[in-house]
Design a protein around this motif. Structure first.
Motif, short mmCIF file in Angstrom:
data_model
loop_
_atom_site.label_atom_id
_atom_site.label_comp_id
_atom_site.label_asym_id
_atom_site.label_seq_id
_atom_site.Cartn_x
_atom_site.Cartn_y
_atom_site.Cartn_z
N VAL A 1 0.37 -0.91 4.28
CA VAL A 1 1.35 0.16 4.11
C VAL A 1 0.67 1.52 4.25
O VAL A 1 1.20 2.44 4.89
N CYS B 1 -1.37 -5.87 1.17
CA CYS B 1 -0.11 -5.27 1.61
C CYS B 1 -0.15 -3.75 1.44
O CYS B 1 0.29 -3.01 2.32
N ALA B 2 -0.70 -3.29 0.31
CA ALA B 2 -0.82 -1.85 0.08
C ALA B 2 -1.71 -1.21 1.15
O ALA B 2 -1.44 -0.08 1.61
N LEU C 1 6.53 -1.52 -2.96
CA LEU C 1 5.99 -1.60 -1.60
C LEU C 1 7.10 -1.58 -0.56
O LEU C 1 6.96 -0.94 0.49
#
Length: 566
Positions: free
Chosen positions: A197, A193-194, A234
């Protein structure tokens, strides 16, 4: 993340008569000539607010782009003409435009979310301007200050008993339950996910964030609790609301009683801060042999808990108490982060405690940027033993100057410490790093806080309310800030202890060897009263603390390179 319903309607019904009628005022704005520079500020602001609401919408091969601004004037005509030419080269299926549409839809949802958060911030600040004093807060502060190490050890024994009872109940239930859970690698999901992003891929990032939220929990195991903290960071970064949430967290602090209970739990469970306190006290006791006056210069505001034990020892030391003790606290001039009332409360309590023990005591505060504080600001007397102490506070200094021609703030502070020529400089650091980019920082924080949360899960029952406050409110704030913010909005800029060692040496400081008696006393306490997986070791004249082999904190002592050491 949930899709914005307004964005769906705009895309689905872009040619609806009612929508076309609503767009007419905006069409007039787009077709109007540039605004004269003579317009007043109010008119400019109104037009910018209108333009900021425009969203990229598409109907067939036609598209409308939101306004761009340049020096207060609208720059639209030439840009739209260029877009029409560029559209001829795009694929016929409009995949590029559709992808950009989705990102613009996400940006609009960010704006809506941001307005909600800012509104909530205002409400919280209005409701927290005057908070009634909590019952029992003074009594708890006194107990924490005067209870000493014995009180923390008793609390640790209670935690050990509670965990033992929990394990017994778990063993009795083992085998009777047939409920199975899907195993999810939350650590991998968080990193993926990072990465999304970091690439500004809102769709994939949102999908992964949804998966993380489904398995995150404030009452689950260590990784689920950690995922709850990281998912907030996040989400804030995806929504672009990191800076606003930072202000929200300043306004929406836990109550004083909740903070004290969580802090007391942290002190009892892991012993990290207590080791730092004892390390400092024993170091100062050594340099105070045969001396009658002590002056401690401390960076940060958490002096009450750190120095109460030292005051007690000095008042009862063999040969009588010193003729005087002075503490000068250096804190930043940011009242929203460091309330003046909190600092004054600490000074009052330390003074009262010292007076009860018959020790002459003075408490002073220097409110200024730490790199601007030098020997001239400290009222140091020639006959005083001068001790400079940093308990994790210098990690909040920027690791580089925002101006190319200005010195590094950390090097400036160390240079000022050298000029103070203290009898000893006691340094405690967070053994972590922000790395060189967002992904590097994210991984570092994930590994660091995984160890902390795993430690709490092994020592503290999951149903403990103070544990939840400690994880989600206190530690969670640092996690959210590290992930959602950048640049000057980052609260912490930690460095590994080896980096600090090199930095200190460049500043003209010389490291002192660890005293074996100090190390042995601390090792004995940890081994006798605390969890077997708590790490306490030494390397390169640093006293290291951590969990299951991962070093989390480090402590050392220093003097000026050309100065003598005792």
């Amino acid at each position: 993340m949930e899709d914005d319903i307004d964005g769906k309607l705009l895309c689905q019904y872009s040619d609806h008569p009612a929508l076309l009628q609503a767009q007419q005022p905006f069409d007039r704005i787009l077709s109007s000539p540039p605004i004269s520079a003579k317009n007043d500020d109010a008119a400019n602001k109104g037009n910018m607010d209108q333009a900021d609401d425009l969203l990229l919408v598409s109907s067939g091969d036609k598209s409308t782009l939101s306004l761009a601004f340049s020096d207060g004037e609208y720059v639209v005509g030439e840009f739209l003409k260029g877009m029409e030419d560029a559209n001829r080269f795009l694929p016929s299926d409009n995949s590029f435009i559709k992808g950009h549409q989705m990102n613009q839809m996400f940006i609009r949802s960010k704006r809506k979310h941001l307005e909600e958060e800012v509104g909530r911030t205002s409400k919280i600040m209005m409701t927290t301007t005057e908070v009634p004093e909590e019952t029992g807060i003074h009594e708890m502060l006194d107990d924490m200050m005067t209870g000493g190490d014995e009180a923390l050890i008793r609390d640790m024994e209670k935690l050990r008993t509670a965990m033992s009872n929990k394990e017994e109940k778990k063993k009795r239930r083992k085998g009777s339950s047939k409920v199975t859970r899907d195993m999810v690698d939350l650590s991998t999901l968080l990193i993926r996910c990072a990465q999304a992003v970091d690439r500004s891929n809102y769709l994939i990032g949102g999908e992964l964030l949804n998966q993380i939220k489904q398995h995150a929990s404030t009452t689950g195991d260590a990784m689920q609790r950690l995922a709850q903290c990281f998912s907030k960071g996040l989400q804030a970064r995806l929504m672009g609301t990191g800076k606003q949430l930072r202000n929200l967290l300043i306004a929406d602090r836990p109550s004083a009683m909740e903070f004290l209970k969580a802090y007391n739990l942290y002190m009892s469970a892991c012993y990290f801060n207590k080791v730092a306190h004892i390390f400092s006290a024993l170091t100062i006791a050594q340099v105070m042999k045969g001396k009658s006056r002590l002056h401690i210069v401390g960076y940060g505001i958490h002096g009450a808990f750190q120095w109460a034990g030292l005051i007690r020892w000095l008042a009862k030391r063999e040969g009588g108490p010193p003729l005087g003790m002075k503490i000068t606290t250096i804190c930043c001039s940011h009242p929203e982060s460091f309330p003046v009332q909190w600092i004054e409360e600490q000074g009052y309590r330390l003074s009262k405690y010292a007076s009860e023990l018959g020790l002459p005591f003075v408490f002073e505060v220097v409110t200024a940027e730490r790199e601007k504080v030098c020997i001239q600001n400290l009222n140091v007397d020639a006959d005083e033993v001068l001790v400079v102490s940093d308990l994790f506070n210098l990690s909040t200094l920027k690791d580089e100057s925002i101006f190319f021609d200005s010195p590094n703030p950390r090097d400036t502070v160390l240079s000022n410490i050298k000029k103070m020529r203290p009898n000893v400089f006691i340094q405690s650091v967070l053994n972590c790093s922000n790395g060189s980019c967002f992904l590097s920082r994210f991984r570092q924080k994930l590994f660091y806080y995984s160890a902390l949360f795993d430690m709490l899960d092994a020592i503290v029952p999951r149903e403990s309310e103070p544990r939840s406050v400690l994880e989600q409110e206190l530690l969670g704030r640092y996690v959210l800030n590290a992930i959602a913010c950048e640049g000057i909005d980052l609260a912490q800029h930690p460095e590994k202890y080896r980096q600090w060692q090199s930095r200190n040496q460049r500043a003209g400081l010389r490291q002192l060897p660890l005293r074996p008696v100090v190390v042995n006393v601390l090792k004995d306490k940890v081994k006798k009263h605390h969890h077997k997986d708590l790490l306490l070791s030494e390397e390169g004249q640093w006293l290291l603390q951590g969990w299951k082999g991962r070093v989390l904190f480090a402590h050392s002592t220093w003097v000026v390179e050309d100065g003598s050491s005792e």
